[in-house]
Design an enzyme around this catalytic site. Structure first.
Site, PDB file in Angstrom:
ATOM      1  N   ARG A 156     -17.440 -10.456  44.987  1.00  0.00           N
ATOM      2  CA  ARG A 156     -17.153 -11.126  44.011  1.00  0.00           C
ATOM      3  C   ARG A 156     -16.858 -11.087  42.979  1.00  0.00           C
ATOM      4  O   ARG A 156     -17.999 -10.686  42.199  1.00  0.00           O
ATOM      5  CB  ARG A 156     -17.368 -13.194  43.900  1.00  0.00           C
ATOM      6  CG  ARG A 156     -17.084 -13.744  43.336  1.00  0.00           C
ATOM      7  CD  ARG A 156     -17.810 -15.652  43.920  1.00  0.00           C
ATOM      8  NE  ARG A 156     -17.417 -15.294  45.123  1.00  0.00           N
ATOM      9  CZ  ARG A 156     -17.523 -17.496  45.471  1.00  0.00           C
ATOM     10  NH1 ARG A 156     -17.979 -17.789  44.682  1.00  0.00           N
ATOM     11  NH2 ARG A 156     -16.672 -17.299  46.813  1.00  0.00           N
ATOM     12  N   HIS A 191      -8.687 -15.690  47.961  1.00  0.00           N
ATOM     13  CA  HIS A 191     -10.004 -16.386  48.482  1.00  0.00           C
ATOM     14  C   HIS A 191      -9.701 -15.534  49.969  1.00  0.00           C
ATOM     15  O   HIS A 191      -9.652 -16.891  50.457  1.00  0.00           O
ATOM     16  CB  HIS A 191     -10.320 -17.387  47.818  1.00  0.00           C
ATOM     17  CG  HIS A 191     -11.552 -17.826  47.598  1.00  0.00           C
ATOM     18  ND1 HIS A 191     -12.160 -16.548  48.454  1.00  0.00           N
ATOM     19  CD2 HIS A 191     -12.736 -19.308  47.866  1.00  0.00           C
ATOM     20  CE1 HIS A 191     -13.644 -17.950  49.327  1.00  0.00           C
ATOM     21  NE2 HIS A 191     -13.775 -18.414  48.181  1.00  0.00           N
ATOM     22  N   GLN A 233     -11.857 -17.526  52.329  1.00  0.00           N
ATOM     23  CA  GLN A 233     -11.667 -19.177  52.618  1.00  0.00           C
ATOM     24  C   GLN A 233     -10.543 -19.688  52.935  1.00  0.00           C
ATOM     25  O   GLN A 233     -10.855 -20.669  54.427  1.00  0.00           O
ATOM     26  CB  GLN A 233     -11.483 -19.921  50.987  1.00  0.00           C
ATOM     27  CG  GLN A 233     -11.218 -20.873  50.802  1.00  0.00           C
ATOM     28  CD  GLN A 233     -12.690 -21.823  51.507  1.00  0.00           C
ATOM     29  OE1 GLN A 233     -13.642 -21.631  50.964  1.00  0.00           O
ATOM     30  NE2 GLN A 233     -12.893 -22.546  51.907  1.00  0.00           N
ATOM     31  N   ASP A 264      -8.466 -28.227  45.253  1.00  0.00           N
ATOM     32  CA  ASP A 264      -9.350 -27.321  44.675  1.00  0.00           C
ATOM     33  C   ASP A 264      -9.609 -28.079  43.178  1.00  0.00           C
ATOM     34  O   ASP A 264      -8.642 -28.846  42.574  1.00  0.00           O
ATOM     35  CB  ASP A 264      -8.832 -26.167  44.762  1.00  0.00           C
ATOM     36  CG  ASP A 264      -9.869 -25.107  44.084  1.00  0.00           C
ATOM     37  OD1 ASP A 264     -11.187 -24.962  43.956  1.00  0.00           O
ATOM     38  OD2 ASP A 264      -9.613 -23.623  43.890  1.00  0.00           O
ATOM     39  N   CYS A 316     -12.071 -27.152  49.334  1.00  0.00           N
ATOM     40  CA  CYS A 316     -12.874 -25.684  49.046  1.00  0.00           C
ATOM     41  C   CYS A 316     -14.495 -25.940  48.904  1.00  0.00           C
ATOM     42  O   CYS A 316     -14.988 -24.527  49.278  1.00  0.00           O
ATOM     43  CB  CYS A 316     -12.065 -24.104  49.135  1.00  0.00           C
ATOM     44  SG  CYS A 316     -11.522 -24.759  47.295  1.00  0.00           S
ATOM     45  N   ARG A 326     -16.937 -21.357  56.949  1.00  0.00           N
ATOM     46  CA  ARG A 326     -17.197 -20.539  56.749  1.00  0.00           C
ATOM     47  C   ARG A 326     -17.629 -19.079  56.977  1.00  0.00           C
ATOM     48  O   ARG A 326     -17.440 -17.966  57.434  1.00  0.00           O
ATOM     49  CB  ARG A 326     -17.409 -20.702  55.144  1.00  0.00           C
ATOM     50  CG  ARG A 326     -16.835 -21.158  53.663  1.00  0.00           C
ATOM     51  CD  ARG A 326     -15.166 -21.041  54.088  1.00  0.00           C
ATOM     52  NE  ARG A 326     -15.302 -19.884  53.680  1.00  0.00           N
ATOM     53  CZ  ARG A 326     -16.102 -18.840  51.832  1.00  0.00           C
ATOM     54  NH1 ARG A 326     -16.112 -19.595  50.846  1.00  0.00           N
ATOM     55  NH2 ARG A 326     -15.906 -17.930  51.055  1.00  0.00           N
TER      56      ARG A 326
HETATM   57  N1   CP Z   1     -15.526 -22.509  48.414  1.00  0.00           N
HETATM   58  C1   CP Z   1     -16.508 -21.339  47.935  1.00  0.00           C
HETATM   59  O1   CP Z   1     -16.516 -20.568  48.042  1.00  0.00           O
HETATM   60  O2   CP Z   1     -17.105 -21.610  47.457  1.00  0.00           O
HETATM   61  P1   CP Z   1     -18.616 -21.096  46.751  1.00  0.00           P
HETATM   62  O3   CP Z   1     -18.190 -21.138  45.385  1.00  0.00           O
HETATM   63  O4   CP Z   1     -19.503 -21.874  46.873  1.00  0.00           O
HETATM   64  O5   CP Z   1     -18.828 -19.507  47.289  1.00  0.00           O
HETATM   65  N1  NVA Z   2     -10.333 -22.024  42.852  1.00  0.00           N
HETATM   66  C1  NVA Z   2     -11.975 -21.958  42.797  1.00  0.00           C
HETATM   67  C2  NVA Z   2     -12.387 -21.706  43.963  1.00  0.00           C
HETATM   68  C3  NVA Z   2     -13.875 -21.875  44.092  1.00  0.00           C
HETATM   69  C4  NVA Z   2     -14.039 -21.691  45.823  1.00  0.00           C
HETATM   70  C5  NVA Z   2     -12.135 -21.345  41.674  1.00  0.00           C
HETATM   71  O1  NVA Z   2     -12.308 -19.638  40.966  1.00  0.00           O
HETATM   72  O2  NVA Z   2     -13.805 -21.528  40.866  1.00  0.00           O
END
Ligand code: CP
Ligand code: NVA
Length: 307
Positions: free
Chosen positions: A104, A131, A134, A226, A266, A294
Site C-alpha cells: 500500500r 484499489h 477493494q 467513499d 469501502c 475482502r
Molecule cells: N477499504 C479499505 O481498504 O480499508 P483499510 O484502509 O482499512 O484497509
Molecule cells: N479513497 C480512500 C480509500 C480508503 C480505503 C483513501 O485513499 O483513503
C-alpha cells in the site's frame, strides 16, 4: 491448468479481462462457501506486507488470507525506506527473502518501480490511483446479493480517485452501468475513464461521468460512497466538506435509487460526512458483508497467483 495470472504481479485491474475477473469471483464464492479444502499453495512461503499508509481491512484480511493458504504473512515495519533507501533497492532485497509482497503506497509509479525491481509477485493493496482488491470484493458482494452483475446500475458518489477508478475498471469489464458523480475538478482519471468506457461498450454496459449526484443516484441498484478526504489528502478537510456536501449518501439520496438498492462503502466511514448513520446502519446497507468479502476475494486472488 496453470492460470495465466500464476506468478504475476497484481498492480491494477488493467491487464485483466472480464473473464479473468469472473473466474476470481467464482472462485471467491466457492471459497466463501466451502473454505480452501486443504489447498495450501503458500505452504513454506513468506509474504511481506509493506504499508506506507494506515489500514484495518486490507492489512488484516491479507494476513488472514495468506494464513488460510498455508503461508506466513510478515508485516514489514521500520524498513530502511524511512531513512532514504530507494523503493527499487528495497524491492530487489526483499524479493531475495520473500515469496510475495502486498504493498500500500502513494503514487502508482512507486509500486510499479518496486514490482519492476522485485522478482516475486507484487500485489496492490491501494495506491492513490487505484484499489483493485477493494473492487474485486465489491463485485463479489453485488454478485452474492444479486446473482449477477450485467445491466445493474452502480452509482458512485464522491471523490473520483482510487476506489472510483477501480470500480470503473471492474464494472466496465462485467457489463455494469456505472455512473461516477463527483464535484467539478474531482473527476476520475481520464485514461482509466476512456479505457473503461470502451470496455463497457464492448461488454454491453456503460460508463457515465457527471457532476450531478441526484442524477447519478436516480434508478441506481447500488449506491456507493467513499471518504471525502483520502489518506494523504488531509490538507484542507473543511474545504472537502464544502466541496462534497451535496454528495452525501443520506436518506433523501437513497429515495432516488431503486427500492431494493444496495448501499456500499469501502470503509472506513466518516459517519455524518459522506454517509449518514441512518443509511450505513439501515436495511439497504451491505457494508459489513462487503468488508468480509475482502478476505474471500483475496484468498481467491492468492489461489490464482500461487496455485
Ligand atoms: N477499504 C479499505 O481498504 O480499508 P483499510 O484502509 O482499512 O484497509
Ligand atoms: N479513497 C480512500 C480509500 C480508503 C480505503 C483513501 O485513499 O483513503
Amino acid at each position: 491448468m496453470k492460470h495465466k495470472m500464476r506468478g504475476a504481479d497484481f498492480l491494477s485491474l488493467q491487464g485483466l479481462s472480464g473473464e479473468d475477473l469472473s473466474d476470481i469471483l467464482t472462485e471467491a464464492l466457492r471459497i466463501k462457501k466451502e473454505g480452501t479444502r486443504g489447498f495450501r499453495p503458500l505452504s513454506g512461503k513468506a509474504v511481506g506486507l509493506l504499508f506506507e499508509k494506515p489500514s484495518t481491512r486490507t492489512r488484516v484480511s491479507f494476513e488472514v488470507a495468506v494464513l488460510r493458504l498455508g503461508g506466513h504473512p510478515m508485516m514489514l515495519t521500520d524498513l530502511q525506506l524511512g531513512r532514504g533507501e530507494t523503493i527499487g533497492d528495497t524491492g530487489i532485497v526483499l524479493s531475495r527473502y520473500l515469496d510475495g509482497l502486498v504493498v500500500r503506497t502513494f503514487a502508482q509509479e512507486r509500486i510499479e518501480t518496486l514490482a519492476a525491481a522485485a522478482d516475486v509477485p507484487v500485489l496492490n493493496a491501494l495506491t492513490d490511483l487505484c484499489h483493485p482488491c477493494q473492487a474485486m470484493a465489491d463485485m463479489l458482494t453485488i454478485l452474492e446479493y444479486r446473482g449477477g452483475l450485467g445491466g445493474l446500475r452502480l452509482a458512485y458518489l464522491g471523490d473520483g480517485n482510487n476506489v472510483a477508478n477501480s470500480l470503473m475498471r471492474s464494472g466496465s469489464r462485467l457489463a455494469m452501468d456505472v455512473v461516477i458523480a463527483t464535484p467539478k475538478g474531482r473527476e476520475p482519471d481520464p485514461s482509466i475513464t476512456q479505457e473503461s468506457k470502451e470496455l463497457a461498450e464492448k461488454h454491453g454496459g456503460s460508463l457515465d461521468i457527471t457532476n450531478d449526484p441526484v442524477q447519478a443516484a436516480t434508478g441506481a441498484d447500488v449506491l456507493y460512497t467513499d471518504v471525502w478526504v483520502s489518506m494523504g489528502d488531509e490538507a484542507d478537510p473543511e474545504h472537502a466538506k464544502r466541496l462534497f456536501g451535496a454528495f452525501q449518501l443520506n436518506e433523501e439520496m437513497l429515495r432516488m435509487a431503486n427500492d431494493d438498492a444496495m448501499v456500499m462503502h469501502c470503509l472506513p466511514a466518516h459517519r455524518g460526512e459522506e454517509i449518514t448513520d441512518a443509511v450505513i446502519d439501515g436495511s439497504h446497507s451491505v457494508v459489513w458483508d462487503q468488508a468480509e468479502n475482502r478476505l474471500h476475494a483475496q484468498v481467491a486472488l492468492l489461489s490464482v497467483i500461487y496455485g
